[in-house]
Motif scaffolding. Structure first.
Motif, mmCIF file in Angstrom:
data_model
loop_
_atom_site.group_PDB
_atom_site.id
_atom_site.type_symbol
_atom_site.label_atom_id
_atom_site.label_comp_id
_atom_site.label_asym_id
_atom_site.label_seq_id
_atom_site.Cartn_x
_atom_site.Cartn_y
_atom_site.Cartn_z
ATOM 1 N N THR A 49 -12.095 19.836 3.951
ATOM 2 C CA THR A 49 -11.042 19.316 3.076
ATOM 3 C C THR A 49 -11.695 18.402 2.040
ATOM 4 O OG1 THR A 49 -9.589 19.384 5.001
ATOM 5 C CG2 THR A 49 -8.762 18.205 3.097
ATOM 6 N N PRO A 50 -12.325 18.984 1.020
ATOM 7 C CA PRO A 50 -13.141 18.200 0.094
ATOM 8 C C PRO A 50 -12.398 17.493 -1.033
ATOM 9 C CG PRO A 50 -13.282 20.501 -0.487
ATOM 10 C CD PRO A 50 -12.460 20.422 0.770
ATOM 11 N N ASN A 51 -11.119 17.753 -1.240
ATOM 12 C CA ASN A 51 -10.408 17.191 -2.390
ATOM 13 C C ASN A 51 -9.396 16.126 -2.012
ATOM 14 O OD1 ASN A 51 -11.768 18.933 -4.177
ATOM 15 N ND2 ASN A 51 -10.357 20.570 -3.659
ATOM 16 N N LEU A 52 -9.713 15.345 -1.017
ATOM 17 C CA LEU A 52 -8.789 14.321 -0.548
ATOM 18 C C LEU A 52 -8.448 13.337 -1.666
ATOM 19 C CD1 LEU A 52 -10.455 13.764 2.913
ATOM 20 C CD2 LEU A 52 -8.203 14.761 2.496
ATOM 21 N N PRO A 53 -7.278 12.704 -1.583
ATOM 22 C CA PRO A 53 -6.872 11.770 -2.638
ATOM 23 C C PRO A 53 -7.844 10.591 -2.774
ATOM 24 C CG PRO A 53 -5.063 12.197 -1.107
ATOM 25 C CD PRO A 53 -6.285 12.833 -0.532
ATOM 26 N N ASP A 54 -8.022 10.142 -4.000
ATOM 27 C CA ASP A 54 -8.899 8.993 -4.246
ATOM 28 C C ASP A 54 -8.385 7.731 -3.561
ATOM 29 O OD1 ASP A 54 -10.629 10.524 -5.805
ATOM 30 O OD2 ASP A 54 -9.653 9.942 -7.688
ATOM 31 N N ASP A 55 -7.082 7.642 -3.369
ATOM 32 C CA ASP A 55 -6.491 6.455 -2.759
ATOM 33 C C ASP A 55 -6.249 6.601 -1.257
ATOM 34 O OD1 ASP A 55 -4.399 8.288 -2.872
ATOM 35 O OD2 ASP A 55 -2.919 6.824 -3.580
ATOM 36 N N LEU A 56 -6.915 7.547 -0.630
ATOM 37 C CA LEU A 56 -6.693 7.817 0.793
ATOM 38 C C LEU A 56 -6.900 6.566 1.648
ATOM 39 C CD1 LEU A 56 -6.152 10.104 2.939
ATOM 40 C CD2 LEU A 56 -8.635 10.246 3.154
ATOM 41 N N VAL A 57 -8.043 5.933 1.525
ATOM 42 C CA VAL A 57 -8.367 4.787 2.384
ATOM 43 C C VAL A 57 -7.462 3.602 2.077
ATOM 44 C CG1 VAL A 57 -10.153 3.114 3.015
ATOM 45 C CG2 VAL A 57 -10.741 5.527 2.757
ATOM 46 N N ILE A 58 -7.277 3.293 0.802
ATOM 47 C CA ILE A 58 -6.457 2.133 0.460
ATOM 48 C C ILE A 58 -5.007 2.335 0.901
ATOM 49 C CG2 ILE A 58 -5.905 2.794 -1.913
ATOM 50 C CD1 ILE A 58 -6.710 -0.753 -0.693
ATOM 51 N N THR A 59 -4.512 3.555 0.816
ATOM 52 C CA THR A 59 -3.148 3.830 1.262
ATOM 53 C C THR A 59 -3.035 3.660 2.773
ATOM 54 O OG1 THR A 59 -2.831 5.339 -0.606
ATOM 55 C CG2 THR A 59 -1.277 5.525 1.230
ATOM 56 N N PHE A 60 -4.013 4.161 3.505
ATOM 57 C CA PHE A 60 -4.016 3.948 4.964
ATOM 58 C C PHE A 60 -4.102 2.451 5.281
ATOM 59 C CE2 PHE A 60 -5.623 8.428 6.035
ATOM 60 C CZ PHE A 60 -4.456 8.786 6.705
ATOM 61 N N LEU A 61 -4.973 1.734 4.578
ATOM 62 C CA LEU A 61 -5.122 0.289 4.829
ATOM 63 C C LEU A 61 -3.834 -0.468 4.553
ATOM 64 C CD1 LEU A 61 -8.692 -0.527 3.477
ATOM 65 C CD2 LEU A 61 -7.850 -0.919 5.804
ATOM 66 N N ASP A 66 1.006 -3.183 6.787
ATOM 67 C CA ASP A 66 2.468 -3.240 6.921
ATOM 68 C C ASP A 66 2.924 -3.056 8.365
ATOM 69 O OD1 ASP A 66 2.717 -3.613 4.189
ATOM 70 O OD2 ASP A 66 3.253 -1.524 3.768
ATOM 71 N N TYR A 67 2.121 -2.359 9.165
ATOM 72 C CA TYR A 67 2.464 -2.072 10.565
ATOM 73 C C TYR A 67 1.308 -2.493 11.472
ATOM 74 C CZ TYR A 67 6.021 0.718 8.262
ATOM 75 O OH TYR A 67 7.066 1.122 7.465
ATOM 76 N N PRO A 68 1.090 -3.797 11.616
ATOM 77 C CA PRO A 68 -0.095 -4.270 12.355
ATOM 78 C C PRO A 68 -0.118 -3.889 13.836
ATOM 79 C CG PRO A 68 1.372 -6.100 11.797
ATOM 80 C CD PRO A 68 1.906 -4.887 11.105
ATOM 81 N N ALA A 69 1.004 -3.569 14.425
ATOM 82 C CA ALA A 69 1.018 -3.175 15.836
ATOM 83 C C ALA A 69 0.654 -1.700 16.025
ATOM 84 C CB ALA A 69 2.386 -3.449 16.443
ATOM 85 N N THR A 70 0.561 -0.957 14.931
ATOM 86 C CA THR A 70 0.237 0.466 15.002
ATOM 87 C C THR A 70 -1.267 0.635 14.952
ATOM 88 O OG1 THR A 70 2.325 1.015 13.933
ATOM 89 C CG2 THR A 70 0.610 2.710 13.907
ATOM 90 N N ALA A 71 -1.797 1.479 15.839
ATOM 91 C CA ALA A 71 -3.247 1.666 15.941
ATOM 92 C C ALA A 71 -3.712 3.032 15.461
ATOM 93 C CB ALA A 71 -3.695 1.447 17.378
ATOM 94 N N ALA A 72 -2.772 3.873 15.012
ATOM 95 C CA ALA A 72 -3.156 5.203 14.538
ATOM 96 C C ALA A 72 -2.175 5.668 13.464
ATOM 97 C CB ALA A 72 -3.176 6.204 15.692
ATOM 98 N N PHE A 73 -2.731 6.258 12.423
ATOM 99 C CA PHE A 73 -1.958 6.797 11.312
ATOM 100 C C PHE A 73 -2.503 8.179 10.974
ATOM 101 C CE2 PHE A 73 -2.030 2.225 11.001
ATOM 102 C CZ PHE A 73 -0.724 1.880 10.676
ATOM 103 N N TYR A 74 -1.662 9.023 10.394
ATOM 104 C CA TYR A 74 -2.120 10.323 9.921
ATOM 105 C C TYR A 74 -1.435 10.628 8.596
ATOM 106 C CZ TYR A 74 2.291 11.940 11.921
ATOM 107 O OH TYR A 74 3.613 12.103 12.219
ATOM 108 N N ALA A 75 -2.045 11.505 7.826
ATOM 109 C CA ALA A 75 -1.514 11.857 6.509
ATOM 110 C C ALA A 75 -0.387 12.871 6.632
ATOM 111 C CB ALA A 75 -2.631 12.431 5.643
ATOM 112 N N GLU A 76 0.568 12.758 5.727
ATOM 113 C CA GLU A 76 1.591 13.780 5.601
ATOM 114 C C GLU A 76 2.024 13.863 4.139
ATOM 115 O OE1 GLU A 76 5.217 13.218 7.778
ATOM 116 O OE2 GLU A 76 5.923 11.667 6.425
ATOM 117 N N THR A 77 2.513 15.034 3.755
ATOM 118 C CA THR A 77 3.088 15.252 2.438
ATOM 119 C C THR A 77 4.514 15.751 2.654
ATOM 120 O OG1 THR A 77 2.355 17.548 2.351
ATOM 121 C CG2 THR A 77 0.825 15.882 1.459
ATOM 122 N N ASP A 78 5.215 16.010 1.578
ATOM 123 C CA ASP A 78 6.552 16.574 1.721
ATOM 124 C C ASP A 78 6.501 17.927 2.424
ATOM 125 O OD1 ASP A 78 7.756 14.413 0.490
ATOM 126 O OD2 ASP A 78 7.802 15.352 -1.488
#
Length: 140
Positions: A49-61, A66-78
């Motif tokens: 998956t070589p074309n990931l968004p430039d803001d991937l890391v900052i968006t996850f961060l 915003d959800y400090p009790a959450t320890a795992a996140f994953y990407a989703e689109t519409d």
């Protein structure tokens, strides 16, 4: 493996007991890497998956803040969830071992078990995976 190892020391083959069990095998193998388990967060992305968004890391961060009790996140689109693109606390990797021993092998199931939150991204095309050079050729 050798080509990837030129870029980072965190490259390793799946442990013998996990070979052939899919992406969670890699996470289970990585669970024993002390250098990874001391990090605050771990970004996991597939190599096809070589074309990931430039803001991937900052968006996850930002979602992690915003959800400090959450320890795992994953990407989703519409269009769909992208479970193989995740942002996790490295300490969670240990739980993949027990998960695999139960006979379950899906990233989705493991992420659900971790109460992972989806992080929304707009561009579905940024998450396209390519399994051959032909897949990357433009279609007419």
């Amino acid at each position: 493996i050798e080509a990837y190892a030129e870029r980072t020391p965190h490259v390793f083959a799946d442990a013998r007991q996990w070979q052939g069990l899919g992406p969670l095998a890699a996470l289970s193998t990585a669970a024993s890497d002390v250098r990874l388990t001391t990090a605050d967060w771990l970004l996991i992305v597939p190599c096809d998956t070589p074309n990931l968004p430039d803001d991937l890391v900052i968006t996850f961060l930002m979602d992690a803040q915003d959800y400090p009790a959450t320890a795992a996140f994953y990407a989703e689109t519409d269009a769909q969830a992208h479970y193989s693109i995740m942002f996790v606390r490295p300490q969670l990797l240990q739980s993949t071992v027990d998960y695999l021993y139960t006979g379950m092998r899906t990233l989705r199931g493991w992420l659900e078990q971790q109460h992972a939150r989806p992080v929304h991204f707009l561009d579905e095309a940024a998450f396209a995976n390519y399994n051959s050079p032909q897949d990357m050729e433009p279609t007419s």
